[in-house]
Design an enzyme around this catalytic site. Structure first.
Site, PDB file in Angstrom:
ATOM      1  N   ILE A   1       2.258 -77.859   2.587  1.00 44.86           N
ATOM      2  CA  ILE A   1       3.355 -77.418   1.718  1.00 44.86           C
ATOM      3  C   ILE A   1       3.125 -78.191   0.423  1.00 44.86           C
ATOM      4  O   ILE A   1       3.345 -79.395   0.365  1.00 44.86           O
ATOM      5  CB  ILE A   1       4.739 -77.720   2.327  1.00 44.86           C
ATOM      6  CG1 ILE A   1       4.941 -76.943   3.624  1.00 44.86           C
ATOM      7  CG2 ILE A   1       5.840 -77.373   1.315  1.00 44.86           C
ATOM      8  CD1 ILE A   1       6.261 -77.220   4.333  1.00 44.86           C
ATOM      9  N   PRO A   2       2.634 -77.507  -0.619  1.00 45.06           N
ATOM     10  CA  PRO A   2       2.067 -78.195  -1.784  1.00 45.06           C
ATOM     11  C   PRO A   2       3.084 -78.714  -2.798  1.00 45.06           C
ATOM     12  O   PRO A   2       3.150 -78.250  -3.943  1.00 45.06           O
ATOM     13  CB  PRO A   2       1.169 -77.121  -2.398  1.00 45.06           C
ATOM     14  CG  PRO A   2       1.874 -75.846  -2.076  1.00 45.06           C
ATOM     15  CD  PRO A   2       2.463 -76.058  -0.702  1.00 45.06           C
ATOM     16  N   CYS A   3       3.832 -79.715  -2.423  1.00 43.81           N
ATOM     17  CA  CYS A   3       4.808 -80.310  -3.342  1.00 43.81           C
ATOM     18  C   CYS A   3       4.126 -80.986  -4.525  1.00 43.81           C
ATOM     19  O   CYS A   3       4.741 -81.189  -5.566  1.00 43.81           O
ATOM     20  CB  CYS A   3       5.729 -81.275  -2.611  1.00 43.81           C
ATOM     21  SG  CYS A   3       4.894 -82.640  -1.810  1.00 43.81           S
ATOM     22  N   HIS A   4       2.844 -81.293  -4.396  1.00 49.94           N
ATOM     23  CA  HIS A   4       2.100 -81.910  -5.503  1.00 49.94           C
ATOM     24  C   HIS A   4       1.924 -80.954  -6.678  1.00 49.94           C
ATOM     25  O   HIS A   4       1.597 -81.375  -7.775  1.00 49.94           O
ATOM     26  CB  HIS A   4       0.731 -82.408  -5.017  1.00 49.94           C
ATOM     27  CG  HIS A   4      -0.163 -81.335  -4.484  1.00 49.94           C
ATOM     28  ND1 HIS A   4      -0.054 -80.855  -3.190  1.00 49.94           N
ATOM     29  CD2 HIS A   4      -1.156 -80.630  -5.065  1.00 49.94           C
ATOM     30  CE1 HIS A   4      -0.966 -79.921  -2.997  1.00 49.94           C
ATOM     31  NE2 HIS A   4      -1.648 -79.761  -4.122  1.00 49.94           N
TER      32      HIS A   4
END
Length: 159
Positions: free
Chosen positions: A119-122
């Site tokens: 889950i690409p919160c970056h």
């Protein structure tokens, strides 16, 4: 709940999940041994993370089962829609959620993302383009965004 460990370029990752999906991927410290035999339920996650870090995977195809509030899950679902190599601002995120005033709540949910990288919160940045608000540290956020960049920064001093 099954657990596995994976060495990544950014540190040791702990992966947890069961037949219902991945519940957690997090960076850890400590001296946990990297075990060659992984629980079967986590093998695909390990394989896909290895592909991501070696540059051959741009999208994950795994069942996810993060634990959180309904709002957090809605934020994490929206994060999963951010394409590889792209970024959005926290304001863009709150607008996609349907409430521009929810920017702080969206940022807080982003910070509680339990499934690192997948889950690409970056991929969420400040409205002015600054790298802000990453639980894993801004150096790791920068590394991940550079890793996903279509034009990688060249070194002045090649190996």
């Amino acid at each position: 709940m099954a657990t596995a460990f994976l060495k990544t370029p950014l540190g040791k990752a702990q992966i947890e999940g069961d037949q219902n999906g991945i519940t957690s991927v997090s960076l850890i410290g400590g001296n946990q041994n990297l075990i060659a035999d992984h629980p079967e339920v986590l093998e695909d996650a390990i394989y896909q993370l290895q592909e991501y870090f070696n540059g051959s995977r741009k999208q994950f195809d795994l069942p996810l089962n993060p634990r959180g509030t309904e709002f957090q899950k809605k934020v994490w679902e929206e994060l999963s829609r951010i394409p590889y190599g792209k970024t959005i601002s926290y304001m863009d995120l709150s607008k996609k959620l349907g409430d521009p005033k929810a920017i702080r709540a969206a940022a807080a949910a982003n910070g509680k993302n339990p499934i690192w990288v997948i889950i690409p919160c970056h991929r969420v940045i400040g409205s002015n383009g600054d790298l802000v608000g990453y639980a894993g540290g801004l150096d790791r956020k920068k590394w991940l965004l550079n890793h996903e960049s279509p034009s990688k920064q060249q070194s002045l001093f090649p190996d």
